[in-house]
Design a protein around this motif. Structure first.
Motif, PDB file in Angstrom:
ATOM      1  N   LYS A  50       0.823  -1.207   0.000  1.00  0.00           N
ATOM      2  CA  LYS A  50       0.000   0.000   0.000  1.00  0.00           C
ATOM      3  C   LYS A  50       0.860   1.262   0.000  1.00  0.00           C
ATOM      4  CE  LYS A  50      -4.292  -1.409  -0.097  1.00  0.00           C
ATOM      5  NZ  LYS A  50      -5.228  -0.981  -1.169  1.00  0.00           N
ATOM      6  N   HIS A  51       1.981   1.210   0.728  1.00  0.00           N
ATOM      7  CA  HIS A  51       2.870   2.363   0.723  1.00  0.00           C
ATOM      8  C   HIS A  51       3.467   2.561  -0.667  1.00  0.00           C
ATOM      9  CE1 HIS A  51       6.836   4.384   1.170  1.00  0.00           C
ATOM     10  NE2 HIS A  51       6.074   5.223   1.829  1.00  0.00           N
ATOM     11  N   ASN A  52       3.835   1.462  -1.321  1.00  0.00           N
ATOM     12  CA  ASN A  52       4.369   1.554  -2.682  1.00  0.00           C
ATOM     13  C   ASN A  52       3.318   2.115  -3.641  1.00  0.00           C
ATOM     14  OD1 ASN A  52       6.825   0.510  -1.888  1.00  0.00           O
ATOM     15  ND2 ASN A  52       6.319  -1.588  -2.459  1.00  0.00           N
ATOM     16  N   GLN A  53       2.070   1.681  -3.440  1.00  0.00           N
ATOM     17  CA  GLN A  53       0.968   2.182  -4.262  1.00  0.00           C
ATOM     18  C   GLN A  53       0.805   3.687  -4.056  1.00  0.00           C
ATOM     19  OE1 GLN A  53      -2.797   0.162  -3.516  1.00  0.00           O
ATOM     20  NE2 GLN A  53      -3.938   1.976  -4.134  1.00  0.00           N
ATOM     21  N   TYR A  54       0.882   4.106  -2.810  1.00  0.00           N
ATOM     22  CA  TYR A  54       0.769   5.529  -2.482  1.00  0.00           C
ATOM     23  C   TYR A  54       1.896   6.319  -3.154  1.00  0.00           C
ATOM     24  CZ  TYR A  54       1.082   9.833   0.231  1.00  0.00           C
ATOM     25  OH  TYR A  54       1.169  11.158   0.604  1.00  0.00           O
ATOM     26  N   SER A  55       3.114   5.819  -3.042  1.00  0.00           N
ATOM     27  CA  SER A  55       4.277   6.538  -3.569  1.00  0.00           C
ATOM     28  C   SER A  55       4.221   6.701  -5.081  1.00  0.00           C
ATOM     29  CB  SER A  55       5.564   5.808  -3.179  1.00  0.00           C
ATOM     30  OG  SER A  55       5.700   5.747  -1.777  1.00  0.00           O
ATOM     31  N   THR A  56       3.744   5.678  -5.775  1.00  0.00           N
ATOM     32  CA  THR A  56       3.735   5.730  -7.235  1.00  0.00           C
ATOM     33  C   THR A  56       2.697   6.710  -7.766  1.00  0.00           C
ATOM     34  OG1 THR A  56       2.197   3.842  -7.348  1.00  0.00           O
ATOM     35  CG2 THR A  56       4.547   3.352  -7.481  1.00  0.00           C
ATOM     36  N   PHE A  57       1.764   7.117  -6.930  1.00  0.00           N
ATOM     37  CA  PHE A  57       0.753   8.083  -7.347  1.00  0.00           C
ATOM     38  C   PHE A  57       1.398   9.347  -7.912  1.00  0.00           C
ATOM     39  CE2 PHE A  57      -2.206  11.579  -6.598  1.00  0.00           C
ATOM     40  CZ  PHE A  57      -3.415  11.048  -7.034  1.00  0.00           C
ATOM     41  N   PHE A  58       2.498   9.763  -7.302  1.00  0.00           N
ATOM     42  CA  PHE A  58       3.144  10.999  -7.714  1.00  0.00           C
ATOM     43  C   PHE A  58       3.964  10.839  -8.999  1.00  0.00           C
ATOM     44  CE2 PHE A  58       2.159  11.817  -3.305  1.00  0.00           C
ATOM     45  CZ  PHE A  58       1.656  13.108  -3.373  1.00  0.00           C
ATOM     46  N   HIS A  59       4.094   9.609  -9.473  1.00  0.00           N
ATOM     47  CA  HIS A  59       4.774   9.383 -10.748  1.00  0.00           C
ATOM     48  C   HIS A  59       3.779   9.330 -11.901  1.00  0.00           C
ATOM     49  CE1 HIS A  59       8.452   8.728  -8.563  1.00  0.00           C
ATOM     50  NE2 HIS A  59       7.925   7.732  -7.884  1.00  0.00           N
ATOM     51  N   ARG A  60       2.476   9.524 -11.563  1.00  0.00           N
ATOM     52  CA  ARG A  60       1.434   9.506 -12.587  1.00  0.00           C
ATOM     53  C   ARG A  60       0.591  10.771 -12.462  1.00  0.00           C
ATOM     54  NH1 ARG A  60       0.795   4.225 -10.434  1.00  0.00           N
ATOM     55  NH2 ARG A  60      -1.213   4.813  -9.550  1.00  0.00           N
ATOM     56  N   PRO A  61       1.094  11.891 -12.950  1.00  0.00           N
ATOM     57  CA  PRO A  61       0.398  13.181 -12.791  1.00  0.00           C
ATOM     58  C   PRO A  61      -1.044  13.166 -13.287  1.00  0.00           C
ATOM     59  CG  PRO A  61       2.596  13.500 -13.691  1.00  0.00           C
ATOM     60  CD  PRO A  61       2.349  12.027 -13.702  1.00  0.00           C
ATOM     61  N   GLU A  62      -1.334  12.334 -14.279  1.00  0.00           N
ATOM     62  CA  GLU A  62      -2.692  12.297 -14.818  1.00  0.00           C
ATOM     63  C   GLU A  62      -3.694  11.794 -13.788  1.00  0.00           C
ATOM     64  OE1 GLU A  62      -0.881   8.299 -15.530  1.00  0.00           O
ATOM     65  OE2 GLU A  62      -0.236  10.387 -15.783  1.00  0.00           O
ATOM     66  N   GLU A  63      -3.220  10.987 -12.829  1.00  0.00           N
ATOM     67  CA  GLU A  63      -4.106  10.454 -11.793  1.00  0.00           C
ATOM     68  C   GLU A  63      -4.544  11.550 -10.830  1.00  0.00           C
ATOM     69  OE1 GLU A  63      -4.798   6.649 -11.491  1.00  0.00           O
ATOM     70  OE2 GLU A  63      -4.540   7.466 -13.499  1.00  0.00           O
ATOM     71  N   ILE A  64      -3.682  12.541 -10.621  1.00  0.00           N
ATOM     72  CA  ILE A  64      -3.975  13.607  -9.675  1.00  0.00           C
ATOM     73  C   ILE A  64      -5.179  14.426 -10.130  1.00  0.00           C
ATOM     74  CG2 ILE A  64      -3.033  15.710  -8.613  1.00  0.00           C
ATOM     75  CD1 ILE A  64      -0.306  14.454  -8.690  1.00  0.00           C
ATOM     76  N   ALA A  65      -5.435  14.421 -11.425  1.00  0.00           N
ATOM     77  CA  ALA A  65      -6.553  15.204 -11.963  1.00  0.00           C
ATOM     78  C   ALA A  65      -7.893  14.480 -11.826  1.00  0.00           C
ATOM     79  CB  ALA A  65      -6.292  15.535 -13.424  1.00  0.00           C
ATOM     80  N   LYS A  66      -7.881  13.237 -11.355  1.00  0.00           N
ATOM     81  CA  LYS A  66      -9.118  12.460 -11.254  1.00  0.00           C
ATOM     82  C   LYS A  66      -9.589  12.404  -9.803  1.00  0.00           C
ATOM     83  CE  LYS A  66      -7.572   9.459 -15.041  1.00  0.00           C
ATOM     84  NZ  LYS A  66      -7.187   8.073 -15.426  1.00  0.00           N
ATOM     85  N   PRO A  67     -10.692  13.081  -9.470  1.00  0.00           N
ATOM     86  CA  PRO A  67     -11.163  13.125  -8.078  1.00  0.00           C
ATOM     87  C   PRO A  67     -11.363  11.757  -7.452  1.00  0.00           C
ATOM     88  CG  PRO A  67     -12.320  14.749  -9.399  1.00  0.00           C
ATOM     89  CD  PRO A  67     -11.513  13.924 -10.361  1.00  0.00           C
ATOM     90  N   ASN A  75      -7.467   8.129   1.196  1.00  0.00           N
ATOM     91  CA  ASN A  75      -7.925   7.118   2.144  1.00  0.00           C
ATOM     92  C   ASN A  75      -6.786   6.183   2.540  1.00  0.00           C
ATOM     93  OD1 ASN A  75      -9.949   5.694   3.673  1.00  0.00           O
ATOM     94  ND2 ASN A  75      -9.942   4.132   2.073  1.00  0.00           N
ATOM     95  N   VAL A  76      -5.999   5.734   1.565  1.00  0.00           N
ATOM     96  CA  VAL A  76      -4.842   4.879   1.855  1.00  0.00           C
ATOM     97  C   VAL A  76      -3.845   5.627   2.739  1.00  0.00           C
ATOM     98  CG1 VAL A  76      -2.806   3.770   0.849  1.00  0.00           C
ATOM     99  CG2 VAL A  76      -5.046   3.421  -0.181  1.00  0.00           C
ATOM    100  N   PHE A  77      -3.622   6.890   2.429  1.00  0.00           N
ATOM    101  CA  PHE A  77      -2.696   7.710   3.217  1.00  0.00           C
ATOM    102  C   PHE A  77      -3.090   7.715   4.693  1.00  0.00           C
ATOM    103  CE2 PHE A  77      -1.822  11.964   5.052  1.00  0.00           C
ATOM    104  CZ  PHE A  77      -0.443  11.933   5.047  1.00  0.00           C
ATOM    105  N   TYR A  78      -4.371   7.943   4.975  1.00  0.00           N
ATOM    106  CA  TYR A  78      -4.795   8.016   6.381  1.00  0.00           C
ATOM    107  C   TYR A  78      -4.841   6.651   7.055  1.00  0.00           C
ATOM    108  CZ  TYR A  78      -5.349  13.009   6.369  1.00  0.00           C
ATOM    109  OH  TYR A  78      -5.075  14.356   6.332  1.00  0.00           O
ATOM    110  N   ASP A  79      -5.026   5.598   6.278  1.00  0.00           N
ATOM    111  CA  ASP A  79      -4.851   4.268   6.864  1.00  0.00           C
ATOM    112  C   ASP A  79      -3.406   4.089   7.322  1.00  0.00           C
ATOM    113  OD1 ASP A  79      -7.348   3.064   6.835  1.00  0.00           O
ATOM    114  OD2 ASP A  79      -7.117   2.217   4.838  1.00  0.00           O
TER     115      ASP A  79
END
Length: 356
Positions: A50-67, A75-79
């Motif tokens: 889950k931490h790896n999943q969280y970290s890779t989010f920032f390597h996919r800028p297009e994902e940040i634009a999707k609410p 949610n994963v972050f706060y878990d």
């Protein structure tokens, strides 16, 4: 291993459980050990993934634009960090200006109660806490104002924690907690007499989306107060150190992107609010808010080594060290943001929904 060596090693490990997480809270909080870190709804064997999943989010800028993607990401972050935040911060996941002669917890309480005073909250009102976390501010504001407070958080584990604290404080009749996305709140139009958010709306991909939802659920004439995370007028996007600091804050706090201080009023007006007051509460003569970060930097190798040992021995879940390392880096970037003055976590805006 002889008896003396065993005792010394065991003592080191037990002491390290507290040292690594850096407990600074109340006696009640200190009853919860680092070994009790639950990582919310994440199974112990999935923490690293889950931490790896969280970290890779920032390597996919297009994902940040999707609410919808950001909601899962937050949610994963706060878990991952809720228990660690409780150990470090107590029940209020926010910063506050230091107040001469007052403890950190007293300063936090003053900072929270000011929200109720700005809204003019009273016992006849139902107030919304947008992004309530485990409910520290909710309980302070409910006690101070007498208002009925309803909190919403996207994280189910935080809902459970908040309800437990509400019950222990004897405020479970006055404080409610709902699990939901503040971009699509499960509340009727015009159902609250006031609303506030304390360092929470920074998680929204677009600020106007959450402000528009808050506007929708407020009754005409009601007040909304927010403490926003923003870059200040001192931030220079051409300065490499500035950029690195702000990006570090974003990565370590599940932020799709920090906004400029000047964006806040513009967005509030865009969705229909009247802006009554705006102020950076971190500016002098307010006491510095980042001093405790300087005291709790966990950068020395001994503490990282202790986590590695505990993880190796199975006392904590695999991936705990990586989560803590992220937290340590974030502490550094936040402190640097405060020291340079390029970032503030308490840009206050007070708004009113116009009468019809």
């Amino acid at each position: 291993m002889d008896t003396i060596t065993f005792i010394c090693t065991a003592s080191l490990l037990v002491g390290g459980l507290y040292w690594v997480v850096g407990l600074v809270g109340s006696a009640e909080q200190k009853k919860r050990h680092a070994i009790d870190v639950s990582f919310g709804s994440i199974n112990g064997d999935k923490v690293k993934d889950k931490h790896n999943q969280y970290s890779t989010f920032f390597h996919r800028p297009e994902e940040i634009a999707k609410p919808e993607k950001v909601a899962d990401f937050v949610n994963v972050f706060y878990d991952l960090i809720t228990d660690m935040y409780e150990h470090l911060w107590g029940q209020s996941f926010h910063f506050e200006p230091s107040v001469p002669g007052k403890s950190r917890l007293e300063s936090a309480r003053i900072h929270e109660e000011m929200v109720a005073d700005l809204m003019g909250a009273n016992p006849s009102q139902k107030i919304l806490d947008v992004g309530c976390g485990v409910g520290g501010p909710m309980r302070a504001i409910a006690s101070h104002s007498g208002s009925h407070v309803v909190g919403i958080t996207i994280n189910e584990y935080q809902v459970t924690r908040a309800k437990t604290y509400n019950r222990k404080a004897g405020l479970d009749k006055q404080c409610e907690v709902v699990c939901g996305n503040f971009l699509q709140m499960p509340f009727e139009d015009e159902s609250f007499e006031g609303a506030y958010s304390i360092e929470a709306t920074c998680h929204a991909p677009k600020l106007e989306d959450v402000y528009r939802e808050i506007f929708r659920v407020l009754k005409p004439g009601s007040m909304y107060v927010s403490y926003e995370w923003v870059t200040t007028h001192l931030y220079n996007s051409e300065d490499r150190e500035h950029v690195e600091t702000i990006h570090g804050i974003e990565i370590g706090n599940a932020l799709p992107g920090l906004r400029k201080w000047s964006d806040i009023t513009e967005v509030a007006k865009k969705v229909g609010f009247e802006v009554v007051k705006e102020k950076d509460l971190s500016r002098p003569p307010a006491g510095v808010w980042w001093s405790r970060l300087q005291k709790t930097k966990f950068s020395n190798w001994k503490k990282r080594m202790m986590v590695m040992v505990l993880e190796k021995l199975g006392f904590v879940a695999k991936g705990t060290g990586e989560v803590q390392e992220m937290l340590l880096k974030t502490i550094h970037h936040l402190a640097r943001g405060g020291e340079t003055g390029i970032f503030t976590p308490m840009h206050m805006i007070l708004c009113r929904k116009p009468e019809k």
